[in-house]
Each structure stands twice: as C-alpha cells, then as structure tokens.
Motif scaffolding. Sequence first.
Motif, PDB file in Angstrom:
ATOM      1  N   ARG A 112      18.798  -6.342  -5.675  1.00 43.84           N
ATOM      2  CA  ARG A 112      19.492  -5.906  -4.454  1.00 43.84           C
ATOM      3  C   ARG A 112      19.245  -4.423  -4.187  1.00 43.84           C
ATOM      4  NH1 ARG A 112      25.115  -9.135  -5.658  1.00 43.84           N
ATOM      5  NH2 ARG A 112      24.669 -11.006  -4.416  1.00 43.84           N
ATOM      6  N   ARG A 113      19.271  -3.625  -5.235  1.00 43.38           N
ATOM      7  CA  ARG A 113      19.021  -2.193  -5.058  1.00 43.38           C
ATOM      8  C   ARG A 113      17.609  -1.957  -4.522  1.00 43.38           C
ATOM      9  NH1 ARG A 113      16.276   1.115  -8.025  1.00 43.38           N
ATOM     10  NH2 ARG A 113      16.248  -0.247  -9.859  1.00 43.38           N
ATOM     11  N   LEU A 114      16.644  -2.662  -5.065  1.00 37.61           N
ATOM     12  CA  LEU A 114      15.271  -2.516  -4.592  1.00 37.61           C
ATOM     13  C   LEU A 114      15.116  -3.025  -3.159  1.00 37.61           C
ATOM     14  CD1 LEU A 114      13.569  -3.638  -7.895  1.00 37.61           C
ATOM     15  CD2 LEU A 114      13.237  -1.407  -6.813  1.00 37.61           C
ATOM     16  N   HIS A 115      15.798  -4.110  -2.838  1.00 37.92           N
ATOM     17  CA  HIS A 115      15.771  -4.616  -1.466  1.00 37.92           C
ATOM     18  C   HIS A 115      16.309  -3.570  -0.495  1.00 37.92           C
ATOM     19  CE1 HIS A 115      16.154  -7.417   1.880  1.00 37.92           C
ATOM     20  NE2 HIS A 115      17.425  -7.101   1.979  1.00 37.92           N
ATOM     21  N   ASP A 116      17.383  -2.890  -0.867  1.00 43.92           N
ATOM     22  CA  ASP A 116      17.950  -1.852  -0.009  1.00 43.92           C
ATOM     23  C   ASP A 116      16.976  -0.691   0.184  1.00 43.92           C
ATOM     24  OD1 ASP A 116      20.292  -3.276   0.313  1.00 43.92           O
ATOM     25  OD2 ASP A 116      21.383  -2.187  -1.254  1.00 43.92           O
ATOM     26  N   GLN A 117      16.133  -0.451  -0.794  1.00 49.26           N
ATOM     27  CA  GLN A 117      15.135   0.594  -0.703  1.00 49.26           C
ATOM     28  C   GLN A 117      13.954   0.162   0.168  1.00 49.26           C
ATOM     29  OE1 GLN A 117      13.546   1.600  -4.563  1.00 49.26           O
ATOM     30  NE2 GLN A 117      11.920   2.897  -3.733  1.00 49.26           N
ATOM     31  N   ILE A 118      13.561  -1.093   0.031  1.00 47.04           N
ATOM     32  CA  ILE A 118      12.363  -1.602   0.709  1.00 47.04           C
ATOM     33  C   ILE A 118      12.632  -1.955   2.166  1.00 47.04           C
ATOM     34  CG2 ILE A 118      10.786  -3.589   0.766  1.00 47.04           C
ATOM     35  CD1 ILE A 118      11.055  -3.656  -2.333  1.00 47.04           C
ATOM     36  N   GLN A 119      13.775  -2.568   2.436  1.00 47.30           N
ATOM     37  CA  GLN A 119      13.983  -3.224   3.721  1.00 47.30           C
ATOM     38  C   GLN A 119      13.925  -2.309   4.944  1.00 47.30           C
ATOM     39  OE1 GLN A 119      13.665  -6.248   3.674  1.00 47.30           O
ATOM     40  NE2 GLN A 119      14.292  -7.026   5.666  1.00 47.30           N
ATOM     41  N   PRO A 120      14.533  -1.105   4.920  1.00 50.31           N
ATOM     42  CA  PRO A 120      14.439  -0.267   6.133  1.00 50.31           C
ATOM     43  C   PRO A 120      12.998   0.063   6.523  1.00 50.31           C
ATOM     44  CG  PRO A 120      16.195   0.517   4.709  1.00 50.31           C
ATOM     45  CD  PRO A 120      15.432  -0.502   3.916  1.00 50.31           C
ATOM     46  N   LEU A 121      12.125   0.275   5.530  1.00 49.38           N
ATOM     47  CA  LEU A 121      10.734   0.563   5.841  1.00 49.38           C
ATOM     48  C   LEU A 121      10.029  -0.680   6.361  1.00 49.38           C
ATOM     49  CD1 LEU A 121       8.472   2.630   5.894  1.00 49.38           C
ATOM     50  CD2 LEU A 121       8.000   2.106   3.481  1.00 49.38           C
ATOM     51  N   ALA A 122      10.340  -1.839   5.762  1.00 49.93           N
ATOM     52  CA  ALA A 122       9.751  -3.094   6.241  1.00 49.93           C
ATOM     53  C   ALA A 122      10.120  -3.345   7.695  1.00 49.93           C
ATOM     54  CB  ALA A 122      10.211  -4.258   5.367  1.00 49.93           C
TER      55      ALA A 122
ATOM     56  N   VAL B  20       0.835  -1.199   0.000  1.00 48.68           N
ATOM     57  CA  VAL B  20       0.000   0.000   0.000  1.00 48.68           C
ATOM     58  C   VAL B  20       0.869   1.250   0.000  1.00 48.68           C
ATOM     59  CG1 VAL B  20      -1.876  -1.196   1.200  1.00 48.68           C
ATOM     60  CG2 VAL B  20      -0.296   0.229   2.514  1.00 48.68           C
ATOM     61  N   LEU B  21       2.102   1.141   0.475  1.00 50.73           N
ATOM     62  CA  LEU B  21       3.009   2.284   0.538  1.00 50.73           C
ATOM     63  C   LEU B  21       3.913   2.373  -0.678  1.00 50.73           C
ATOM     64  CD1 LEU B  21       4.097   2.082   4.293  1.00 50.73           C
ATOM     65  CD2 LEU B  21       2.295   3.503   3.279  1.00 50.73           C
ATOM     66  N   MET B  22       4.427   1.236  -1.137  1.00 55.64           N
ATOM     67  CA  MET B  22       5.390   1.250  -2.240  1.00 55.64           C
ATOM     68  C   MET B  22       5.115   0.105  -3.216  1.00 55.64           C
ATOM     69  SD  MET B  22       8.654   0.354   0.273  1.00 55.64           S
ATOM     70  CE  MET B  22       9.789   0.944  -0.931  1.00 55.64           C
ATOM     71  N   PRO B  23       3.959   0.133  -3.860  1.00 51.56           N
ATOM     72  CA  PRO B  23       3.610  -0.957  -4.769  1.00 51.56           C
ATOM     73  C   PRO B  23       4.563  -1.092  -5.948  1.00 51.56           C
ATOM     74  CG  PRO B  23       2.085   0.886  -5.019  1.00 51.56           C
ATOM     75  CD  PRO B  23       2.904   1.164  -3.802  1.00 51.56           C
ATOM     76  N   GLU B  24       5.003   0.041  -6.492  1.00 50.75           N
ATOM     77  CA  GLU B  24       5.890  -0.021  -7.659  1.00 50.75           C
ATOM     78  C   GLU B  24       7.192  -0.743  -7.336  1.00 50.75           C
ATOM     79  OE1 GLU B  24       3.319   3.688  -8.028  1.00 50.75           O
ATOM     80  OE2 GLU B  24       4.579   2.801  -6.464  1.00 50.75           O
ATOM     81  N   ALA B  25       7.759  -0.483  -6.159  1.00 51.33           N
ATOM     82  CA  ALA B  25       9.034  -1.107  -5.791  1.00 51.33           C
ATOM     83  C   ALA B  25       8.873  -2.601  -5.593  1.00 51.33           C
ATOM     84  CB  ALA B  25       9.591  -0.456  -4.528  1.00 51.33           C
ATOM     85  N   ILE B  26       7.767  -3.023  -4.997  1.00 49.23           N
ATOM     86  CA  ILE B  26       7.567  -4.457  -4.756  1.00 49.23           C
ATOM     87  C   ILE B  26       7.300  -5.186  -6.065  1.00 49.23           C
ATOM     88  CG2 ILE B  26       6.043  -6.131  -3.647  1.00 49.23           C
ATOM     89  CD1 ILE B  26       5.866  -4.153  -1.293  1.00 49.23           C
ATOM     90  N   VAL B  27       6.528  -4.591  -6.952  1.00 47.35           N
ATOM     91  CA  VAL B  27       6.331  -5.182  -8.278  1.00 47.35           C
ATOM     92  C   VAL B  27       7.666  -5.281  -9.014  1.00 47.35           C
ATOM     93  CG1 VAL B  27       5.335  -4.775 -10.562  1.00 47.35           C
ATOM     94  CG2 VAL B  27       3.921  -4.487  -8.514  1.00 47.35           C
ATOM     95  N   ALA B  28       8.463  -4.217  -8.941  1.00 49.00           N
ATOM     96  CA  ALA B  28       9.761  -4.219  -9.626  1.00 49.00           C
ATOM     97  C   ALA B  28      10.694  -5.273  -9.039  1.00 49.00           C
ATOM     98  CB  ALA B  28      10.400  -2.833  -9.529  1.00 49.00           C
ATOM     99  N   LEU B  29      10.657  -5.479  -7.716  1.00 47.36           N
ATOM    100  CA  LEU B  29      11.477  -6.513  -7.096  1.00 47.36           C
ATOM    101  C   LEU B  29      11.084  -7.891  -7.622  1.00 47.36           C
ATOM    102  CD1 LEU B  29      13.556  -7.450  -4.951  1.00 47.36           C
ATOM    103  CD2 LEU B  29      11.654  -7.500  -3.312  1.00 47.36           C
TER     104      LEU B  29
END
Length: 320
Positions: free
Chosen positions: A244-254, A222-231
């Motif tokens: 890996r780049r997307l994981h680094d973007q997603i993980q701190p928020l998760a 709900v917060l970052m759908p584009e990043a999760i789809v791209a991952l």
Amino acid sequence: MIPQIQNPYRGIYAATLTPLDDRGHIDETRLAGHFADLAAVDGIVGVLCNGHAGESFLLDREERRRVTQIAKQTIGDRAIIVSGVLCEESGEAGRHAADAREAGADAVLVFPPFSWALSQDAAMVLRHHRLIAAAADMPMMLYQASVGAGAMAYRPELLVGLAQLPGVVAVKEGSWEVGAYDLHRRLLAREAPHVAMMASGDEHLFPCFAIGSEGSLVSLAVLMPEAIVALDRAVTVGDLPTARRLHDQIQPLAVAIYGTSPGGHATARLKACMALLGRWPNGQARAPIVTLPPDEIDALRRALIVAGLLDGDAGENAGP
C-alpha cells in the motif's frame, strides 16, 4: 538472454523510451545508457524496446532494428530483450520480426495494428500472428489492448486462440480495467496455463498484482524501476502494508502520465519526466507527438516529488 530456469519470462520488464538528439535522430549513446541503467536495477529481468512508449510507430524499419541491436550489444548478456512488432501489413510485420531476431532479440511482442481499432475478425488476427511467428521463428508475446481501444482489444475467445498458437510464451495484459484482467487471467490459466500473464496497466499494478501476475512490461518502470519491483515483491510475499505504501508512491505519477487526458501525451510525459529528473537533456519526441504545455510540466513535476524522485526545492527550478 533467456535464463535456463522454470518460468523464465517471469519478472518486471521496463518498456523503454527512445531518446532523440536535437536533430530528431536516435541518440545511440544515450539509448545504450538507458538500457544499461535499467538492466542494473535488481529485479528488472529485461526490457521491451520498440513498444508504444518507444515510439516504434514513428521509427522506420532500420531504426527499429538498430534499437534492438543496441539493446543486445549493451545488455544482451544479462537481460531478456523483447522487441515490439507493430505493422499494418503482415508481410512487413514478418520482416520486422526477422530483423528483431537477427539484431539479437530474445522474443518479439506483437502489437495489434492500429487499423484494427476500427475492425478486424478472428481469422485476420490469427493469420497475422501466424505469419509473424513463421518469419520470426522465436518466442512470441501477445498484447491485450485497453478496453477502450476498440477491436484492438481481443475478445476472450480470440485471446485464447492466440495464446494457443505455437511459440506464444506471454501476454502483456493492458486491458486497463481490473475486471477484464481478472477474466483474462483466469481464462488463460485454464486454457493456456503455459502462457505467462503479465499485468501491464501502469495505473492498475497494485490490484492486478494482488489478483496474480507473472510479471509486467511497463513504461513507468523507466522512471521508478525500484518501486515497481518492490511492489511486485511485497505483493508476492503478502506484505500488504508495504504494498500500500508503494502504491501511494507510484499512483500519482501513473495518473499524471497515463490517467490524464489526452492519453496520447503519455510518451511525451515520460520523456518530459526524464528531462525533469536530469537524466536526459531534452524530452523531444517525434511529430505528431506534441511538446507539452507548461501546466502539464508542472503537474509532472509535482507527481515526481510525491514519488520521491525529485526534490521539492530543486524541482521548482528544473526544466523539461
């Protein structure tokens, strides 16, 4: 709307929230906008409404039915609508499942009753799901709870038994432990290969996607759908640097939302993020979900900045 394609349930679903107005009632206009915004994202195939993040356990029967109805009216022509069923008593659960069907859901996702954290046996679990399936008469998804959720987390042999019930099409796998996910995926691939295994531990998307997944039903979307789809897409095509780049973007928020104690604040954190991002005017949740203290709001603000969702300068002045 279930597409007429091979593996129709595969893909990324956003596990939606339930916005409330200042009186604590469902904000129906904002809820419809929430559904529409998510369904408009390329790669989001559907929504899971009335899940844990949607506070279904704090909504009454009519409110749950109305949430599903709004989803159907708003995005039913272009997205798969999965409605969660969470009730302690099987007859009541069956009535909620029938409500979901009549309100326009394409499938139901059956959550284990919270009392099962203390105790359950296989016969009880199977009977509960069979009764719901009979009442719903529609595709059914299972929920594999966290390894820390007591007996709500099904033993491997019980998960297989559930997956082999008629009408079961997928598992929202939320074991929250990569080894357990791998075990369950391999087991169902052998014993129930027609059932889609969907990696849905928001903190473990990258490793679980790498192991293999038919999709995901996650509230972080709900917060970052584009990043999760791209991952998901990067892992599917073997683009490890991008993943890996997307994981680094997603993980701190998760981690800020799900990996920080107490875990029961997750829904409040998601709603606070919606307010911090200016998408909703408030992050109100229903009691007994609490209002977050300032230090948690600050941590979420920093995580949103790292995720690229909030401008650092603007974020300093944003409120929940």
